[in-house]
Design a protein around this motif. Structure first.
Motif, short mmCIF file in Angstrom:
data_model
loop_
_atom_site.label_atom_id
_atom_site.label_comp_id
_atom_site.label_asym_id
_atom_site.label_seq_id
_atom_site.Cartn_x
_atom_site.Cartn_y
_atom_site.Cartn_z
N MET A 63 -22.73 -20.21 -25.21
CA MET A 63 -23.71 -20.77 -26.14
C MET A 63 -23.35 -22.22 -26.50
SD MET A 63 -25.61 -18.06 -26.82
CE MET A 63 -26.21 -17.62 -28.44
N PRO A 64 -24.29 -23.15 -26.34
CA PRO A 64 -24.05 -24.52 -26.80
C PRO A 64 -24.52 -24.70 -28.24
CG PRO A 64 -25.99 -24.46 -25.39
CD PRO A 64 -25.57 -23.04 -25.61
N TRP A 65 -23.59 -24.64 -29.16
CA TRP A 65 -23.92 -24.71 -30.60
C TRP A 65 -23.95 -26.16 -31.07
CZ3 TRP A 65 -25.50 -20.14 -32.03
CH2 TRP A 65 -24.88 -18.99 -31.54
N LEU A 66 -24.62 -26.35 -32.16
CA LEU A 66 -24.60 -27.64 -32.86
C LEU A 66 -24.26 -27.31 -34.32
CD1 LEU A 66 -25.39 -30.65 -32.37
CD2 LEU A 66 -27.65 -30.04 -33.23
N PHE A 88 -16.52 -22.37 -36.68
CA PHE A 88 -17.62 -23.34 -36.65
C PHE A 88 -18.81 -22.79 -37.43
CE2 PHE A 88 -20.73 -25.89 -34.01
CZ PHE A 88 -20.12 -27.11 -34.19
N MET A 89 -19.53 -23.67 -38.10
CA MET A 89 -20.78 -23.30 -38.76
C MET A 89 -21.91 -23.90 -37.93
SD MET A 89 -19.70 -21.59 -41.29
CE MET A 89 -21.13 -21.29 -42.28
N ALA A 90 -22.75 -23.06 -37.38
CA ALA A 90 -23.82 -23.56 -36.50
C ALA A 90 -25.12 -23.70 -37.26
CB ALA A 90 -24.00 -22.61 -35.32
N VAL A 91 -25.79 -24.82 -36.98
CA VAL A 91 -27.15 -25.05 -37.51
C VAL A 91 -28.12 -25.30 -36.36
CG1 VAL A 91 -26.33 -25.93 -39.72
CG2 VAL A 91 -26.73 -27.53 -37.85
N GLY A 92 -27.59 -25.36 -35.13
CA GLY A 92 -28.44 -25.62 -33.98
C GLY A 92 -27.91 -24.92 -32.74
N LEU A 93 -28.77 -24.83 -31.74
CA LEU A 93 -28.45 -24.18 -30.47
C LEU A 93 -29.20 -24.91 -29.37
CD1 LEU A 93 -27.22 -21.68 -28.97
CD2 LEU A 93 -29.35 -20.48 -29.48
N HIS A 94 -28.52 -25.25 -28.28
CA HIS A 94 -29.18 -25.94 -27.17
C HIS A 94 -29.88 -27.22 -27.63
CE1 HIS A 94 -29.09 -23.75 -23.29
NE2 HIS A 94 -28.85 -22.68 -24.02
N GLY A 95 -29.27 -27.92 -28.56
CA GLY A 95 -29.85 -29.19 -29.00
C GLY A 95 -31.07 -29.05 -29.88
N ARG A 96 -31.35 -27.84 -30.33
CA ARG A 96 -32.51 -27.62 -31.20
C ARG A 96 -32.04 -26.94 -32.48
NH1 ARG A 96 -36.64 -24.36 -27.37
NH2 ARG A 96 -38.23 -25.30 -28.66
#
Ligand code: MTE
Length: 347
Positions: A176-179, A237-245
């Motif tokens: 998964m690519p997280w943001l 990590f705290m994620a607010v995005g995925l795949h640049g979205r």
């Protein structure tokens, strides 16, 4: 309460050349093939979606440049411009080089029991979740307890991307690519007191937004926790995005935890409260089935789940099974956290 979970698969996948998102599980573990959903390919639809939610570009900090809309690109051009494609972006120290799971699969094959127990329920029902406005209560052993708006919280940190493996306890995995931002940065900002030893996370409780909470499949709200030193590890990590979205509802909008060396159920979604505490949190899955799910839940191929082996996993999108790695391949980063602990007892 009986554990509704079953191993994802220990049997060959029927029609294995079909896209794995078409697979789901019935409660009796039999498979059925669903029609794949609409084309959600983000490579054709780079969004300023986080900015659309927040209404402010500034709130996104350093992550915004990867969220630029690119209208009119062919899918090949868009793919080449994918901020997560190997060619475009130097890998960070914590990124895996492995092939990223496509957006469509990562957003249609989900566990999010607040929507239902079927893998397809979250994507189908996530429209009822309203990730804005949203506040996060911060309390317990911190110097300044507060209730903070999600956009303000996000604006405290430059956004980073991380490509992590995720291994579900059921025996499947994704990349998964997280943001998002490091959990350690948030915790330091909260100024824990000397009594703080654990971090407890609580998800939203709201049967209007989460229809699955009308059923007592689990004790709601969903609760998870980490030891403070685990939370301060640079991988947390705290994620607010995925795949640049912006994070879609089904993946835990607007804020979720990502701890890649632990089984996926530790990665609590749609967080509304973060409590620093001196006591080990009683997590949802420990309450549901204490003999099956412990507090640590570190990925460990040597310790079987009482009902299935954890030695191998199926990477979504691949045929066959691959070996599961201790700590999901992150032993160099995290094994020292558990020095001297019996990880069979502390499972
Ligand atoms: N968080 C909440 N609030 N509710 C859930 O049911 N399921 C967990 C975890 N976080 C869950 C949750 C499980 S079992 C897994 S494997 C991951 O979310 C799945 O994350 P994904 O759907 O984004 O892949």
């Amino acid at each position: 309460m009986t554990d509704p979970r079953t191993p994802e698969d220990q049997t060959p996948t029927p029609q294995a050349t079909e896209t794995p998102i078409a697979e789901t599980q019935t409660s009796d573990s039999q498979r059925r093939i669903l029609t794949p959903g609409s084309d959600l390919n983000p490579r054709r639809e780079f969004l300023r979606s986080a900015a659309m939610f927040t209404g402010t570009v500034a709130a996104l900090g350093g992550g915004l440049e990867v969220l630029t809309r690119r209208p009119g690109l062919s899918s090949a051009e868009a793919q080449a411009a994918d901020p997560f494609s190997r060619a475009d972006r130097p890998l960070g120290p914590y990124d895996t080089k492995e092939k990223v799971t496509p957006y469509q699969q990562a957003t249609t094959y989900n566990n999010f029991y607040e929507f239902g127990t079927d893998k397809s329920d979250p994507a189908r029902l996530a429209g009822s979740l309203k990730p804005r406005p949203w506040t996060v209560r911060i309390d317990g052993e911190v110097r300044k307890p507060q209730t903070i708006d999600i956009d303000t919280l996000q604006s405290w940190f430059p956004l980073e991307d991380r490509i992590y493996r995720m291994r579900c306890v059921e025996g499947w995995s994704m990349v998964m690519p997280w943001l998002g931002f490091p959990l350690a940065a948030l915790i330091r900002r909260l100024e824990p007191t000397s009594k703080a030893k654990y971090v407890q996370f609580t998800a939203l409780l709201d049967t209007k937004q989460f229809p699955g909470q009308k059923q007592q499949v689990l004790k709601w709200p969903y609760v998870e926790g980490l030891r403070l030193d685990e939370a301060l590890n640079p991988l947390s990590f705290m994620a607010v995005g995925l795949h640049g979205r912006t994070l879609p509802g089904q993946n835990g909008a607007p804020l979720r935890l990502v701890v890649p060396w632990k089984y996926g159920f530790k990665n609590i979604k749609s967080i509304v409260r973060i409590t620093l505490t001196d006591k080990q949190p009683l997590t949802t899955w420990m309450q549901a089935a204490p003999q099956e799910y412990g507090f640590y839940a570190n990925v460990n191929p040597a310790v079987s789940h009482p009902r299935w082996s954890q030695a191998t996993e199926r990477r979504i999108g691949e045929l066959g099974r691959r070996k599961t790695l201790p700590f999901n391949g992150y032993a160099d980063e995290v094994a020292a956290l558990y020095k001297g602990m019996d990880l069979r007892k502390n499972f």
